[in-house]
Enzyme design. Structure first.
Site, PDB file in Angstrom:
ATOM      1  N   TYR A 147       0.859  -1.187   0.000  1.00 13.35           N
ATOM      2  CA  TYR A 147       0.000   0.000   0.000  1.00 13.35           C
ATOM      3  C   TYR A 147       0.890   1.231   0.000  1.00 13.35           C
ATOM      4  O   TYR A 147       1.835   1.326   0.783  1.00 13.35           O
ATOM      5  CB  TYR A 147      -0.882  -0.014   1.249  1.00 13.35           C
ATOM      6  CG  TYR A 147      -1.792   1.192   1.390  1.00 13.35           C
ATOM      7  CD1 TYR A 147      -2.862   1.388   0.531  1.00 13.35           C
ATOM      8  CD2 TYR A 147      -1.580   2.123   2.410  1.00 13.35           C
ATOM      9  CE1 TYR A 147      -3.701   2.479   0.673  1.00 13.35           C
ATOM     10  CE2 TYR A 147      -2.412   3.218   2.560  1.00 13.35           C
ATOM     11  CZ  TYR A 147      -3.481   3.393   1.688  1.00 13.35           C
ATOM     12  OH  TYR A 147      -4.305   4.482   1.830  1.00 13.35           O
ATOM     13  N   ASP A 242       9.358   3.011  -0.170  1.00 18.24           N
ATOM     14  CA  ASP A 242       8.288   3.647   0.599  1.00 18.24           C
ATOM     15  C   ASP A 242       8.526   3.310   2.070  1.00 18.24           C
ATOM     16  O   ASP A 242       8.192   2.220   2.546  1.00 18.24           O
ATOM     17  CB  ASP A 242       6.931   3.132   0.118  1.00 18.24           C
ATOM     18  CG  ASP A 242       5.790   3.833   0.848  1.00 18.24           C
ATOM     19  OD1 ASP A 242       6.040   4.448   1.909  1.00 18.24           O
ATOM     20  OD2 ASP A 242       4.644   3.760   0.363  1.00 18.24           O
ATOM     21  N   LYS A 270       4.369   9.123   9.041  1.00 17.32           N
ATOM     22  CA  LYS A 270       4.204   8.570  10.391  1.00 17.32           C
ATOM     23  C   LYS A 270       5.236   9.102  11.391  1.00 17.32           C
ATOM     24  O   LYS A 270       5.081  10.211  11.898  1.00 17.32           O
ATOM     25  CB  LYS A 270       4.192   7.043  10.334  1.00 17.32           C
ATOM     26  CG  LYS A 270       3.046   6.535   9.430  1.00 17.32           C
ATOM     27  CD  LYS A 270       2.796   5.071   9.565  1.00 17.32           C
ATOM     28  CE  LYS A 270       1.852   4.520   8.527  1.00 17.32           C
ATOM     29  NZ  LYS A 270       0.437   4.739   8.789  1.00 17.32           N
TER      30      LYS A 270
HETATM   31  N1  HOZ Z   1      -4.568   1.026   6.361  1.00 16.47           N
HETATM   32  C1  HOZ Z   1      -4.040   2.145   7.092  1.00 16.47           C
HETATM   33  C2  HOZ Z   1      -2.770   1.772   7.773  1.00 16.47           C
HETATM   34  N2  HOZ Z   1      -2.010   0.788   7.136  1.00 16.47           N
HETATM   35  C3  HOZ Z   1      -5.080   2.646   8.069  1.00 16.47           C
HETATM   36  C4  HOZ Z   1      -4.777   3.984   8.601  1.00 16.47           C
HETATM   37  C5  HOZ Z   1      -5.841   4.538   9.569  1.00 16.47           C
HETATM   38  O1  HOZ Z   1      -6.970   4.053   9.641  1.00 16.47           O
HETATM   39  O2  HOZ Z   1      -5.521   5.481  10.241  1.00 16.47           O
END
Ligand code: HOZ
Length: 430
Positions: A147, A242, A270
């Protein structure tokens, strides 16, 4: 069992459903993969989160990896309180953005210039535009289950968020936007070579999560990242790591330091925001200087380099400059993974675990998981039951089998023991 949040969480979620699509501001939070009502939190302290019903949970999500020093770390709180008093946004350069950029360039050798943005999605979107402009090619190669944020070109076989909802891709992504995105198999160099051979020198960049963290957690196989590095160099494409998840979480210079890979471009997010919305992308000066206003590639943002976010990010990275912090984080991640593995063995349950620095993952599966194709065969129903058992026992896990678990410097031996007790209770009813 599948209840999730208590009375006050439910009431807020129901109110939210009337004014927020699906009641949440990011899909995985809706508990779609595990059922039940999302827990609504109103306070965090160290490794714990408190919900609106007054219950306390050991947090293994840590804002999806963003919080590495624990919730409401007193040093961060004090630094941002001080910063807020001087104004919250200038829409102009500020001292801390220069200091944060200097810090990142100082500790990540492949990064000579870095541009701050406000999210990982923005960082990836910009790095892709830059790599296309720099190479004058159009195609981007990504990996199934990785992702890279929700920009159109990246919403192709994109792991957790989309997989959790059972959607193959997203409506609204026009074929033209995703048509130049090629998809290979994670940890499989031959699938990458095949796509390079087919696409006749039109691949601008290969983008990869060096440790996949959106299909559960899958470390790179030996030689995989090295192979991507030499293939991209040989074929005139850029390598984008990434590191939104792994940057400053798995080691002082991220996964690239850990595995000894020098990418052309890196995306961050992050941890570098210290709990605030920050992303960044960086790389060699020759490539980065294509960005406006130094070069012609356009990208901009009102809240980019926001002074509060920069202060929080800088304070966090300065704290992390001591490499022993990472030794502590990694040994703690191993302790959590070991608690899971030994309790599973005791209960006769097939479970696979993996650890890299301050993150770990697990699958209810018979065999080691190395790719999305293997991850999607894990036992999702068992995960959902386990998730709710853990919630009952006071542990907040990511509400999807396709997310990684994250710890902070405040997770210690007492938290491991608390976790072990919860795991034993949750596994006893699987
Ligand atoms: N899929 C996102 C993290 N890998 C979710 C992020 C979120 O809900 O804050």
């Amino acid at each position: 069992m599948k209840q999730g949040g208590g009375t006050s969480s439910r009431a807020l979620y129901e109110r939210g459903l009337k004014v927020i699509p699906g009641g949440v501001n990011s899909p995985v939070r809706a508990f779609g993969a595990v059922g039940g009502v999302p827990v609504v939190f109103n306070r965090g302290e160290g490794p714990y989160l408190m919900d609106v019903d007054g219950q306390r949970f050991l947090d293994l999500v840590m804002s999806w990896g963003a919080i590495i020093l624990g919730h409401a770390h007193p040093m961060i709180v004090s630094k941002i309180t001080e910063a807020v008093k001087s104004g919250t946004s200038f829409g102009a350069p500020c001292p801390d953005e220069v200091k944060l950029a200097e810090h990142i360039c100082g500790v990540v050798p492949s990064v000579e210039r870095v541009r701050m943005v406000s999210s990982g999605t923005e960082a990836v979107m910009s790095a892709i535009r830059l790599s296309r402009a720099y190479t004058q090619r159009s195609k981007i190669l990504k990996f199934r289950g990785c992702y890279h944020g929700h920009a159109d070109a990246m919403l192709v076989r994109a792991g957790s968020g989309v997989a959790t909802l059972g959607l193959p891709d997203s409506p609204g992504v026009p074929p033209g936007a995703a048509g130049d995105t090629l998809v290979a198999r994670f940890n499989d160099l031959n699938s990458v070579i095949g796509l390079f051979d087919e696409s006749k020198e039109d691949i601008a960049a290969v983008i990869v999560e060096p440790v996949a963290g959106n299909m559960g957690m899958i470390p790179p196989a030996k030689g995989f990242l090295e192979g991507l590095r030499s293939l991209t160099s040989d074929r005139g494409a850029l390598l984008i790591l990434d590191e939104v998840m792994t940057g400053f979480r798995v080691g002082p210079s991220g996964a690239q330091g850990l595995y000894g890979i020098a990418p052309d471009l890196t995306t961050f997010g992050k941890v570098i925001g210290g709990g605030f919305p920050v992303g960044a992308f960086g790389g060699q000066a020759e490539i980065m200087d294509q960005m406006a206003p130094a070069g012609p590639v356009y990208q901009a943002g009102t809240l980019s380099g926001n002074p509060i976010a920069m202060r929080a990010g800088l304070a966090t990275l300065e704290y992390l400059a001591d490499p022993s912090v990472y030794q502590g984080l990694e040994s703690m991640s191993y302790a959590f993974a070991e608690a899971l593995a030994s309790e599973a063995e005791r209960a006769g349950i097939a479970l696979q675990t993996s650890v890299v620095g301050g993150m770990f993952g697990f699958y209810f599966a018979e065999d080691t998981v190395n790719s999305w194709e293997e991850a999607e065969t894990c036992d999702r129903e068992r995960f959902a039951s386990f998730f709710h058992g853990m919630l009952e026992a006071g542990v907040y896990l990511p509400p999807s089998p396709f997310e990684a678990c994250f710890i902070s410097t405040t997770h210690g031996d007492p938290e491991v023991e608390y976790f072990r007790t919860a795991v034993r209770a949750a596994m006893s009813i699987l």
